[in-house]
Design a protein around this motif. Structure first.
Motif, mmCIF file in Angstrom:
data_model
loop_
_atom_site.group_PDB
_atom_site.id
_atom_site.type_symbol
_atom_site.label_atom_id
_atom_site.label_comp_id
_atom_site.label_asym_id
_atom_site.label_seq_id
_atom_site.Cartn_x
_atom_site.Cartn_y
_atom_site.Cartn_z
ATOM 1 N N SER A 389 -3.129 18.186 27.071
ATOM 2 C CA SER A 389 -4.571 17.945 27.116
ATOM 3 C C SER A 389 -5.338 19.050 26.385
ATOM 4 O O SER A 389 -6.237 18.768 25.580
ATOM 5 C CB SER A 389 -5.037 17.857 28.570
ATOM 6 O OG SER A 389 -6.443 17.696 28.631
ATOM 7 N N ILE A 390 -4.971 20.303 26.638
ATOM 8 C CA ILE A 390 -5.642 21.423 25.971
ATOM 9 C C ILE A 390 -5.377 21.384 24.467
ATOM 10 O O ILE A 390 -6.280 21.610 23.652
ATOM 11 C CB ILE A 390 -5.169 22.767 26.577
ATOM 12 C CG1 ILE A 390 -5.654 22.890 28.027
ATOM 13 C CG2 ILE A 390 -5.681 23.940 25.735
ATOM 14 C CD1 ILE A 390 -5.141 24.110 28.745
ATOM 15 N N GLY A 391 -4.111 21.085 24.096
ATOM 16 C CA GLY A 391 -3.777 21.004 22.671
ATOM 17 C C GLY A 391 -4.562 19.919 21.964
ATOM 18 O O GLY A 391 -5.061 20.123 20.840
ATOM 19 N N LEU A 392 -4.708 18.747 22.602
ATOM 20 C CA LEU A 392 -5.477 17.645 22.014
ATOM 21 C C LEU A 392 -6.940 18.035 21.873
ATOM 22 O O LEU A 392 -7.586 17.732 20.854
ATOM 23 C CB LEU A 392 -5.338 16.397 22.886
ATOM 24 C CG LEU A 392 -6.040 15.133 22.396
ATOM 25 C CD1 LEU A 392 -5.495 14.704 21.042
ATOM 26 C CD2 LEU A 392 -5.892 13.998 23.418
ATOM 27 N N PHE A 393 -7.487 18.729 22.884
ATOM 28 C CA PHE A 393 -8.881 19.180 22.838
ATOM 29 C C PHE A 393 -9.106 20.127 21.665
ATOM 30 O O PHE A 393 -10.088 19.993 20.928
ATOM 31 C CB PHE A 393 -9.223 19.875 24.164
ATOM 32 C CG PHE A 393 -10.639 20.386 24.235
ATOM 33 C CD1 PHE A 393 -11.661 19.565 24.673
ATOM 34 C CD2 PHE A 393 -10.939 21.691 23.858
ATOM 35 C CE1 PHE A 393 -12.970 20.038 24.733
ATOM 36 C CE2 PHE A 393 -12.235 22.164 23.911
ATOM 37 C CZ PHE A 393 -13.255 21.339 24.351
ATOM 38 N N VAL A 394 -8.193 21.078 21.494
ATOM 39 C CA VAL A 394 -8.318 22.055 20.408
ATOM 40 C C VAL A 394 -8.258 21.364 19.047
ATOM 41 O O VAL A 394 -9.047 21.660 18.140
ATOM 42 C CB VAL A 394 -7.211 23.133 20.521
ATOM 43 C CG1 VAL A 394 -7.186 24.007 19.271
ATOM 44 C CG2 VAL A 394 -7.417 23.978 21.757
ATOM 45 N N ILE A 395 -7.328 20.396 18.893
ATOM 46 C CA ILE A 395 -7.183 19.690 17.614
ATOM 47 C C ILE A 395 -8.434 18.893 17.284
ATOM 48 O O ILE A 395 -8.961 18.952 16.160
ATOM 49 C CB ILE A 395 -5.948 18.762 17.652
ATOM 50 C CG1 ILE A 395 -4.662 19.591 17.689
ATOM 51 C CG2 ILE A 395 -5.944 17.828 16.433
ATOM 52 C CD1 ILE A 395 -3.416 18.767 17.910
ATOM 53 N N ILE A 396 -8.959 18.147 18.271
ATOM 54 C CA ILE A 396 -10.137 17.305 18.039
ATOM 55 C C ILE A 396 -11.338 18.142 17.611
ATOM 56 O O ILE A 396 -12.024 17.839 16.632
ATOM 57 C CB ILE A 396 -10.467 16.478 19.299
ATOM 58 C CG1 ILE A 396 -9.397 15.394 19.502
ATOM 59 C CG2 ILE A 396 -11.856 15.843 19.185
ATOM 60 C CD1 ILE A 396 -9.536 14.626 20.806
ATOM 61 N N TYR A 397 -11.564 19.245 18.324
ATOM 62 C CA TYR A 397 -12.743 20.047 18.010
ATOM 63 C C TYR A 397 -12.540 20.920 16.780
ATOM 64 O O TYR A 397 -13.514 21.249 16.085
ATOM 65 C CB TYR A 397 -13.152 20.870 19.232
ATOM 66 C CG TYR A 397 -13.926 20.031 20.226
ATOM 67 C CD1 TYR A 397 -15.307 19.960 20.176
ATOM 68 C CD2 TYR A 397 -13.269 19.242 21.168
ATOM 69 C CE1 TYR A 397 -16.026 19.170 21.060
ATOM 70 C CE2 TYR A 397 -13.967 18.442 22.052
ATOM 71 C CZ TYR A 397 -15.348 18.406 21.991
ATOM 72 O OH TYR A 397 -16.060 17.599 22.853
ATOM 73 N N ALA A 398 -11.305 21.262 16.473
ATOM 74 C CA ALA A 398 -11.042 21.968 15.213
ATOM 75 C C ALA A 398 -11.327 21.063 14.027
ATOM 76 O O ALA A 398 -11.900 21.509 13.006
ATOM 77 C CB ALA A 398 -9.593 22.456 15.179
ATOM 78 N N LEU A 399 -10.963 19.784 14.146
ATOM 79 C CA LEU A 399 -11.255 18.821 13.081
ATOM 80 C C LEU A 399 -12.758 18.610 12.926
ATOM 81 O O LEU A 399 -13.264 18.438 11.817
ATOM 82 C CB LEU A 399 -10.563 17.487 13.368
ATOM 83 C CG LEU A 399 -9.029 17.493 13.286
ATOM 84 C CD1 LEU A 399 -8.461 16.130 13.681
ATOM 85 C CD2 LEU A 399 -8.565 17.848 11.871
ATOM 86 N N ARG A 400 -13.492 18.646 14.038
ATOM 87 C CA ARG A 400 -14.950 18.507 13.959
ATOM 88 C C ARG A 400 -15.565 19.702 13.226
ATOM 89 O O ARG A 400 -16.494 19.537 12.427
ATOM 90 C CB ARG A 400 -15.541 18.394 15.369
ATOM 91 C CG ARG A 400 -15.242 17.076 16.067
ATOM 92 C CD ARG A 400 -16.001 16.974 17.376
ATOM 93 N NE ARG A 400 -15.749 15.706 18.046
ATOM 94 C CZ ARG A 400 -16.390 15.296 19.140
ATOM 95 N NH1 ARG A 400 -17.335 16.078 19.675
ATOM 96 N NH2 ARG A 400 -16.114 14.135 19.695
ATOM 97 N N ILE A 401 -15.052 20.883 13.493
ATOM 98 C CA ILE A 401 -15.568 22.081 12.820
ATOM 99 C C ILE A 401 -15.274 22.017 11.325
ATOM 100 O O ILE A 401 -16.121 22.342 10.489
ATOM 101 C CB ILE A 401 -14.963 23.346 13.455
ATOM 102 C CG1 ILE A 401 -15.458 23.500 14.894
ATOM 103 C CG2 ILE A 401 -15.326 24.585 12.637
ATOM 104 C CD1 ILE A 401 -14.790 24.620 15.674
ATOM 105 N N LEU A 402 -14.034 21.589 10.985
ATOM 106 C CA LEU A 402 -13.679 21.457 9.574
ATOM 107 C C LEU A 402 -14.559 20.432 8.871
ATOM 108 O O LEU A 402 -14.984 20.642 7.727
ATOM 109 C CB LEU A 402 -12.202 21.058 9.441
ATOM 110 C CG LEU A 402 -11.159 22.155 9.652
ATOM 111 C CD1 LEU A 402 -9.758 21.558 9.622
ATOM 112 C CD2 LEU A 402 -11.292 23.233 8.582
#
Length: 493
Positions: A389-402
């Protein structure tokens, strides 16, 4: 109206070949694998299959006998049917692009195939000639060009690096060997060996008990370091060689050319395909970059038109998928002088990032609820669900920042230019008069931060929607005013 005639007789042969390819596996199952079977499903399957084949063969001859066409200096005239006849008239002005394709079988007979794509939206919008002689196709092209009042005049050669071809055609790009090698690495085509090795090893494992022997061989190889090194080097060389050959076959003889009114893109060694489009039919330009292409400074430029552009390997509307970024911009200016690609663009304000971070991710919420409910153990770790869950959260929001970092925009007189994307970026350039609809919208969260979303629509198949979110509300207002000026530019066809 021109002379009414049937399609080329070799259409029958090509239809037979298509029928053989589509029924090959059924023949193998019914008549080869189960050759001596007395099973009921096999008996009835053979009867039904033979009946269907007979009907298909009759249909092939019926289609060739009843379908006819004619062409004059203005339109195509298509006829089909015997009892229920249908007639269609398609003006040349509706044709947006043309796709030639010549397979190995076409080459044997000195023929080719062509699809004329129109802006119509019905099921029969395309005019297809599965088999046609090159001479007749050249005559049809000439009629289509002259219908648009295209005049082929001589022009001076201004760039010594640009080669002049007959009929006022200028060749803008032909890939070198270096370009082909770079393309093979960029497209990762050398990795094609990996699934082949796994597939072959799986088949061998099903036939022979090789696991124990494989372990012995692997131990003996790894025990001698130089043999192991040679093996790895050999596999790498073979992979690269396969990738280069595969890329060369697909993109060999690639050529981008144009004359005063038309763009020509051709490619392929075994199966040659050519995409032809009038410059005034180009609705927009799309420039895409994957992560690898951004690292290598490469880009792919595509021409967007109201006609279809084919599927898979037949798709040839790309100005070479591995162009250096600077060359891609320059080529757009060479081929389409009316289009402008602006390197300098406006970034989104900082408050746009906060809006994107504050938006809830329904994918993460639903996935987390499922993980909390099922709590699946991964690699024997009982609490793996919260790590996922934490890994998915980090990936989703990292993609939003990019995506926030990569998103840019600019209005440049008669042009609009949007760029966005996280891992893969896409820049969309369109002329104002080619945009058929715009929409400015605002969510409650955007209203709080003084932001809006802009969506524009271009003619394509399917209709192309391009939007950019979280731009300043002033930009949305400017975009609306900018689009209103379109009424001074549009031409009634």
């Amino acid at each position: 109206m021109g002379q009414l005639k049937r399609y080329h007789p070799l259409n029958i042969l090509f239809d037979f070949w298509t029928l053989i390819k589509s029924t090959f596996f059924i023949v193998m199952i019914l008549f080869v694998i189960n050759i001596g079977s007395e099973a009921t499903w096999v008996k009835y399957g053979r009867i039904i299959f033979c009946a269907v084949i007979v009907l298909a063969i009759v249909s092939i001859f019926y289609k060739w006998f009843t379908q006819k066409y004619a062409a004059d200096n203005v339109s195509f005239y298509l006829y089909k049917g015997l009892l229920n006849k249908s007639e269609r008239t398609i003006p040349y002005s509706k044709i947006h692009n043309m796709q030639r394709r010549q397979t190995f079988i076409h080459k044997l007979f000195g023929l080719t195939s062509v699809v004329f794509e129109t802006s119509m939206s019905d099921a029969d919008a395309s005019i297809k000639f599965e088999v046609i002689s090159k001479k007749e196709l050249d005559d049809l092209e000439t009629k289509i060009h002259h219908s648009d009042s295209m005049e082929f005049e001589e022009t001076d050669e201004t760039d010594p690096a640009v080669k002049q071809e007959p009929a006022n055609r200028t060749v803008h790009f032909r890939p070198t060997r270096k370009d082909t090698v770079k393309a093979s690495f960029t497209s990762l085509s050398f990795l094609v060996l990996i699934p082949i090795v796994f597939s072959v090893s799986s088949d061998i494992k099903d036939i022979f008990d090789v696991e124990s022997k494989a372990k012995e061989i692997l131990m003996s190889i790894t025990a001698t370091w130089w043999i192991f090194t040679l093996l790895i080097v050999g596999v790498v060389i073979l992979s690269v060689a396969i990738g280069v050959v595969r890329t060369f076959i697909k993109y060999g003889r690639y050529e981008i050319a144009s004359d005063d009114h038309t763009i020509f893109i051709s490619k392929g060694m075994l199966n040659k395909s050519t995409f032809t489009i009038s410059k005034d039919k180009v609705q927009a330009i799309e420039i895409t970059q994957s992560v690898i292409k951004r690292v290598l400074g490469l880009a792919e430029v595509k021409l967007i038109s109201a006609g279809s552009v084919g599927e898979d390997e037949a798709e040839t509307n790309s100005l070479y998928p591995f162009l250096p970024m600077g060359r891609a911009y320059a080529m757009v200016s060479e081929i389409l002088p009316e289009y402008e690609v602006t390197p300098e663009m406006h970034h989104l304000p900082r408050k746009s990032l906060w809006v994107r971070l504050l938006k809830p991710s329904w994918l993460w919420i639903v996935a987390t609820i499922a993980l909390v409910y099922f709590k699946p153990p991964v690699l024997d770790i009982e609490q793996a669900w919260w790590i996922i869950s934490i890994g998915l959260f980090v990936i989703i929001y990292a993609l939003r920042i990019l995506d926030y970092v990569n998103t840019r925009y600019v209005l440049n007189e008669g042009f609009v230019q949007f760029k966005q994307g996280s891992m893969q970026t896409t820049m969309f350039v369109s002329k104002r008069k080619k945009i058929i609809e715009v929409e400015i919208s605002r969510t409650r969260l955007q209203k709080r931060f003084g932001l809006s979303s802009v969506n524009m629509v271009n003619r394509a198949k399917p209709v192309r929607h391009t939007s950019i979110e979280d731009v300043p509300v002033t930009m949305g207002n400017d975009f609306h005013k900018w689009y209103v000026e379109r009424s001074k530019e549009i031409e009634i066809e």
